[in-house]
Write an enzyme that holds these catalytic residues in place. Structure first.
Site, short mmCIF file in Angstrom:
data_model
loop_
_atom_site.label_atom_id
_atom_site.label_comp_id
_atom_site.label_asym_id
_atom_site.label_seq_id
_atom_site.Cartn_x
_atom_site.Cartn_y
_atom_site.Cartn_z
N GLY A 124 -4.36 28.94 -57.82
CA GLY A 124 -5.53 28.09 -57.99
C GLY A 124 -6.62 28.38 -56.98
O GLY A 124 -7.66 27.76 -56.97
N CYS A 125 -6.38 29.36 -56.09
CA CYS A 125 -7.36 29.72 -55.07
C CYS A 125 -8.10 30.94 -55.57
O CYS A 125 -7.48 31.96 -55.87
CB CYS A 125 -6.64 30.01 -53.77
SG CYS A 125 -7.71 30.54 -52.44
N VAL A 126 -9.44 30.85 -55.72
CA VAL A 126 -10.17 32.00 -56.29
C VAL A 126 -11.06 32.70 -55.28
O VAL A 126 -11.17 32.28 -54.16
CB VAL A 126 -11.01 31.58 -57.51
CG1 VAL A 126 -10.13 31.44 -58.73
CG2 VAL A 126 -11.76 30.29 -57.23
N PRO B 104 -2.70 31.66 -52.63
CA PRO B 104 -2.25 30.40 -53.26
C PRO B 104 -2.69 30.29 -54.71
O PRO B 104 -3.79 30.73 -55.05
CB PRO B 104 -2.93 29.31 -52.42
CG PRO B 104 -3.39 29.98 -51.19
CD PRO B 104 -3.57 31.44 -51.48
#
Lengths: 98, 111, 123
Positions: free
Chosen positions: B109-111, B107
């Site tokens: 913005g998912c780090v 996704p």
């Protein structure tokens, strides 16, 4: 001469410069320049005037990608990538107006 | 680029194990990816996986966890629309883990 | 950013999709910003209004069609989408040509709205 323009007429003056300077021949509108070929855009009248001096083409895949394929103004022909190659082959010189 | 092999067919993945070409996904690939994540798939898991795939097809992105939670609650019932429920199914993060099993990219913005 | 501080972010989109990467980059930053519970507004002006044109089909240019993602913004609680009235008219477009609900605004009103923002990012 085949003139290739790839910038939107509202963002850059590439098309305007081309129309002002080039002495006739063909113009191929690709990438963001295809917006110039559509009905109701601010450059429509300018381009329409130029149709008496230039044969004008627009690249169909770029029109389709932008959802503008159904509003190409009269007098402008659309070509696919094969047609693009043919145009380049038909003309002795090409100029990309960046 | 790495790859995995399922039923004799090779599938390309990125260095984190996400499927490169999401159109290649099928249920067996999903099961294989679940195994690599040590997730035991149940009907509840598949419900979330199928929801994610539908969401991706409609919007062309994998949803953020907050958005996923809200949307699941709306579609599958409020009791399932909690991050607790989703974390029970996918302990290492519903967005990250479930997306991988569903064959979606990580996704945004998912780090 | 200290917890609980909500700032007014405005993203100003001024470029057509596909010809450059700005439109897609802007959309990704918008989605990330939304994850931090900020007050987000989007403006589409100049060629940026083309980003919202219905009926985009990108198979022929082998690019990802990211226009459906604008429809996901609602689910991210991003509901403030403003479109420049004059920009639509200059491109032969009307509100019906757009794939999401927007507020159409005059250039002057958009300018006033920008004055109210904490952060304005232009793409």
């Amino acid at each position: 001469m085949l003139n290739i323009v790839n910038k939107s007429p509202a963002e850059r003056n590439a098309l305007e410069s081309c129309l002002r300077v080039a002495q006739g021949g063909a113009i191929l509108l690709i990438e963001d320049a295809v917006y110039a070929a559509t009905r109701g855009n601010a450059a429509e009248a300018t381009l329409r005037d130029a149709l008496s001096r230039f044969k004008v083409y627009a690249l169909a895949p770029d029109l389709e990608a932008r959802g503008m394929h159904d509003r190409v103004m009269e007098g402008i022909a659309t070509v696919d990538y094969g047609g693009f190659v043919d145009l380049v082959a038909e003309h002795k010189t090409c100029q990309s107006w960046l | 680029m790495s790859s995995i092999e399922v039923n004799g067919k090779s599938y390309e993945t990125d260095e984190e194990g996400y499927l490169v070409n999401l159109t290649e996904w099928n249920e067996d690939v999903g099961k294989y990816l679940a195994q690599t994540e040590s997730v035991e798939m149940t009907d509840q898991h598949w419900e979330v996986i199928n929801f994610l795939r539908d969401y991706y097809n409609e919007f062309q992105i994998a949803p953020a966890v907050r958005v996923l939670t809200k949307a699941i609650g709306k579609k599958l019932g409020a009791e399932k629309g909690t991050s607790q429920y989703l974390y029970e199914l996918f302990p290492y993060g519903p967005a990250k883990q479930a997306c991988k099993i569903a064959g979606l990219p990580k996704p945004t913005g998912c780090v | 950013m200290s917890e609980g501080t909500i700032k007014k972010f405005m993203f100003v989109n001024r470029k057509a999709p596909y010809g450059t990467v700005y439109a897609l980059e802007s959309l990704e930053v918008v989605l990330i910003t939304a994850a931090f519970d900020q007050d987000v507004s989007l403006v589409f002006m100049d060629d940026g209004v083309f980003q919202l044109k219905k009926g985009q089909q990108t198979k022929g240019i082998e690019n990802k069609n990211f226009s459906p993602t604008y429809r996901a913004l609602d689910g991210y609680d991003i509901e403030k989408l403003y479109v420049e009235e004059e920009a639509l008219a200059a491109r032969g477009l009307t509100e019906d040509d757009l794939l999401v609900d927007v507020a159409v605004m005059s250039r002057a009103d958009l300018g006033k709205l920008m004055e109210e923002m904490d952060v304005v990012l232009s793409f």
